[in-house]
Design a protein around this motif. Structure first.
Motif, PDB file in Angstrom:
ATOM      1  N   SER A   2       7.547  16.992 -14.935  1.00  0.00           N
ATOM      2  CA  SER A   2       6.454  17.676 -14.274  1.00  0.00           C
ATOM      3  C   SER A   2       6.471  17.405 -12.784  1.00  0.00           C
ATOM      4  CB  SER A   2       5.122  17.197 -14.867  1.00  0.00           C
ATOM      5  OG  SER A   2       4.050  17.634 -14.066  1.00  0.00           O
ATOM      6  N   VAL A   3       6.061  18.434 -12.001  1.00  0.00           N
ATOM      7  CA  VAL A   3       6.000  18.277 -10.559  1.00  0.00           C
ATOM      8  C   VAL A   3       4.929  17.270 -10.180  1.00  0.00           C
ATOM      9  CG1 VAL A   3       5.517  19.493  -8.390  1.00  0.00           C
ATOM     10  CG2 VAL A   3       6.860  20.618 -10.176  1.00  0.00           C
ATOM     11  N   GLY A   4       3.911  17.129 -11.057  1.00  0.00           N
ATOM     12  CA  GLY A   4       2.777  16.279 -10.735  1.00  0.00           C
ATOM     13  C   GLY A   4       2.966  14.807 -11.011  1.00  0.00           C
ATOM     14  N   ILE A   5       4.147  14.377 -11.366  1.00  0.00           N
ATOM     15  CA  ILE A   5       4.365  12.972 -11.683  1.00  0.00           C
ATOM     16  C   ILE A   5       4.161  12.104 -10.444  1.00  0.00           C
ATOM     17  CG2 ILE A   5       6.856  13.110 -11.275  1.00  0.00           C
ATOM     18  CD1 ILE A   5       7.219  11.072 -13.533  1.00  0.00           C
ATOM     19  N   GLN A   6       3.476  10.987 -10.624  1.00  0.00           N
ATOM     20  CA  GLN A   6       3.239  10.054  -9.527  1.00  0.00           C
ATOM     21  C   GLN A   6       4.203   8.880  -9.646  1.00  0.00           C
ATOM     22  OE1 GLN A   6      -0.936   9.073  -9.930  1.00  0.00           O
ATOM     23  NE2 GLN A   6      -1.539  10.762  -8.575  1.00  0.00           N
ATOM     24  N   VAL A   7       4.901   8.583  -8.549  1.00  0.00           N
ATOM     25  CA  VAL A   7       5.891   7.504  -8.525  1.00  0.00           C
ATOM     26  C   VAL A   7       5.598   6.599  -7.336  1.00  0.00           C
ATOM     27  CG1 VAL A   7       8.341   6.937  -8.313  1.00  0.00           C
ATOM     28  CG2 VAL A   7       7.642   8.944  -9.616  1.00  0.00           C
ATOM     29  N   GLY A   8       5.570   5.285  -7.598  1.00  0.00           N
ATOM     30  CA  GLY A   8       5.426   4.310  -6.531  1.00  0.00           C
ATOM     31  C   GLY A   8       6.752   3.633  -6.255  1.00  0.00           C
ATOM     32  N   VAL A   9       6.868   3.013  -5.091  1.00  0.00           N
ATOM     33  CA  VAL A   9       8.108   2.334  -4.700  1.00  0.00           C
ATOM     34  C   VAL A   9       7.805   0.877  -4.412  1.00  0.00           C
ATOM     35  CG1 VAL A   9      10.018   2.277  -3.052  1.00  0.00           C
ATOM     36  CG2 VAL A   9       9.044   4.472  -3.742  1.00  0.00           C
ATOM     37  N   THR A  10       8.596  -0.018  -5.003  1.00  0.00           N
ATOM     38  CA  THR A  10       8.395  -1.443  -4.804  1.00  0.00           C
ATOM     39  C   THR A  10       8.924  -1.872  -3.432  1.00  0.00           C
ATOM     40  OG1 THR A  10      10.537  -2.042  -5.751  1.00  0.00           O
ATOM     41  CG2 THR A  10       8.670  -1.838  -7.277  1.00  0.00           C
ATOM     42  N   PRO A  19      25.742  -8.934  -4.065  1.00  0.00           N
ATOM     43  CA  PRO A  19      25.415  -9.763  -2.897  1.00  0.00           C
ATOM     44  C   PRO A  19      25.268  -8.909  -1.641  1.00  0.00           C
ATOM     45  CG  PRO A  19      27.275 -10.682  -4.121  1.00  0.00           C
ATOM     46  CD  PRO A  19      27.023  -9.317  -4.685  1.00  0.00           C
ATOM     47  N   ARG A  20      24.393  -9.334  -0.779  1.00  0.00           N
ATOM     48  CA  ARG A  20      24.174  -8.690   0.523  1.00  0.00           C
ATOM     49  C   ARG A  20      23.537  -7.307   0.426  1.00  0.00           C
ATOM     50  NH1 ARG A  20      29.052 -11.035   0.559  1.00  0.00           N
ATOM     51  NH2 ARG A  20      30.117  -9.059   0.236  1.00  0.00           N
ATOM     52  N   GLN A  21      23.102  -6.930  -0.775  1.00  0.00           N
ATOM     53  CA  GLN A  21      22.405  -5.657  -0.928  1.00  0.00           C
ATOM     54  C   GLN A  21      20.914  -5.894  -1.150  1.00  0.00           C
ATOM     55  OE1 GLN A  21      23.367  -2.680  -0.423  1.00  0.00           O
ATOM     56  NE2 GLN A  21      25.608  -2.727  -0.519  1.00  0.00           N
ATOM     57  N   GLN A  22      20.116  -4.924  -0.775  1.00  0.00           N
ATOM     58  CA  GLN A  22      18.680  -4.941  -1.015  1.00  0.00           C
ATOM     59  C   GLN A  22      18.344  -3.906  -2.087  1.00  0.00           C
ATOM     60  OE1 GLN A  22      16.166  -6.997   0.849  1.00  0.00           O
ATOM     61  NE2 GLN A  22      18.147  -8.045   0.990  1.00  0.00           N
ATOM     62  N   CYS A  59      17.162   2.452  -4.072  1.00  0.00           N
ATOM     63  CA  CYS A  59      17.600   1.540  -3.020  1.00  0.00           C
ATOM     64  C   CYS A  59      17.915   2.311  -1.737  1.00  0.00           C
ATOM     65  CB  CYS A  59      18.821   0.755  -3.479  1.00  0.00           C
ATOM     66  SG  CYS A  59      18.511  -0.157  -5.015  1.00  0.00           S
ATOM     67  N   PRO A  60      17.511   1.778  -0.587  1.00  0.00           N
ATOM     68  CA  PRO A  60      17.615   2.524   0.669  1.00  0.00           C
ATOM     69  C   PRO A  60      19.037   2.845   1.105  1.00  0.00           C
ATOM     70  CG  PRO A  60      16.920   0.246   1.068  1.00  0.00           C
ATOM     71  CD  PRO A  60      16.854   0.478  -0.405  1.00  0.00           C
ATOM     72  N   GLN A  61      19.997   1.960   0.864  1.00  0.00           N
ATOM     73  CA  GLN A  61      21.358   2.172   1.363  1.00  0.00           C
ATOM     74  C   GLN A  61      22.424   1.973   0.295  1.00  0.00           C
ATOM     75  OE1 GLN A  61      21.467  -0.594   4.663  1.00  0.00           O
ATOM     76  NE2 GLN A  61      20.658   0.939   6.095  1.00  0.00           N
ATOM     77  N   CYS A  62      22.073   2.166  -0.951  1.00  0.00           N
ATOM     78  CA  CYS A  62      23.022   1.904  -2.040  1.00  0.00           C
ATOM     79  C   CYS A  62      22.712   2.807  -3.224  1.00  0.00           C
ATOM     80  CB  CYS A  62      22.932   0.431  -2.452  1.00  0.00           C
ATOM     81  SG  CYS A  62      24.058  -0.035  -3.793  1.00  0.00           S
ATOM     82  N   GLN A  63      23.753   3.375  -3.805  1.00  0.00           N
ATOM     83  CA  GLN A  63      23.631   4.177  -5.033  1.00  0.00           C
ATOM     84  C   GLN A  63      24.599   3.655  -6.096  1.00  0.00           C
ATOM     85  OE1 GLN A  63      23.932   6.114  -1.876  1.00  0.00           O
ATOM     86  NE2 GLN A  63      21.713   5.808  -1.915  1.00  0.00           N
TER      87      GLN A  63
END
Length: 241
Positions: A2-10, A19-22, A59-63
């Motif tokens: 659904s488009v209405g799903i609410q998602v939060g980010v930790t 190592p060295r990843q966030q 993750c901001p810089q990792c997939q």
């Protein structure tokens, strides 16, 4: 979904796998998505659960984390996996919504042998129950027993969720001293259960190619990985670069 799903980010934190990843997690906040049917849809969109929490790496810089699912009906075991199947056939299997009364002593032994340097040690009964249980979905516990004459000894438990299109492997623990490869045998048990239930997929969690401890999932062919918001097929013996 659904488009209405609410998602939060930790908040960002140190990655426990690379190592060295966030790492960051996208967490489903919408209460109406905490149901078996809607969780199945989220699972098919790369999400997982831990207790009541439904999450996906954000993750901001990792997939590096890729959700992976094995095609149950087309699965072709390798030579070593055929051996694991043979080992499974020499064990007794019981699938239940309740844990065997001896589960915690086996869990303690496993954690002490395999995770004594991590935050799961020492083993805590309630922490484990909080992790595998939820208010809206009851997992299945696949118990494996070693039979010696009339004596049955619990040697492994695979915890798995049942959704509309498959099983989702949640956690496995086993006797670390057993001569069988019980972690791999437990995957065979889940493939066997999914096949018997007519379910097309076994979700194995997140594959991380750069993490040696997490690479085993990619050994099961054919499988699919959730990459760039879609499932991509990988067939034996092609190994992704």
């Amino acid at each position: 979904m659904s488009v209405g799903i609410q998602v939060g980010v930790t908040p960002t934190a140190s990655c426990q796998y690379l190592p060295r990843q966030q790492e960051q997690l996208a967490v489903v906040m919408s209460a109406d998505y905490h149901t078996p049917a809607r969780y199945g849809a989220l699972l098919a969109a790369g999400f997982r659960r831990s207790g009541n929490l439904i999450y996906r790496p954000h993750c901001p810089q990792c997939q590096a984390c890729q959700a992976l699912r094995v095609d149950v009906t087309k699965y072709q075991p390798s030579k070593s996996q055929k051996r694991h199947r043979s080992q499974l056939q020499r064990l007794d299997i019981k699938v239940s919504e309740q844990l065997d009364e001896n589960w915690f002593s086996l869990y303690q032994k496993y954690i002490a042998a395999r995770h004594a340097d991590g935050n799961m040690y020492p083993a805590k009964r309630q922490d484990f129950l909080d992790f595998v249980s939820s208010d809206w979905l009851s997992p299945r516990f696949i118990h494996l027993y070693q039979r010696d004459h009339d004596q049955l000894t619990l040697v492994a438990i695979a915890v798995t969720d049942v959704v509309d299109d498959g099983l989702s492997a949640l956690y496995t623990f086993f006797d670390p001293d057993h001569r069988f490869s019980l972690g791999r045998v437990s995957i065979q048990a889940q493939l066997q259960l999914a096949n018997s239930l007519g379910l097309p997929w076994l979700y194995l969690g997140y594959q991380i190619d750069a993490c040696p401890a997490m690479r085993y999932k990619a050994d099961y062919y054919p499988h699919q990985r959730f990459i760039n918001q879609q499932w991509r097929a990988f067939s034996w013996p092609v190994i992704p670069q």
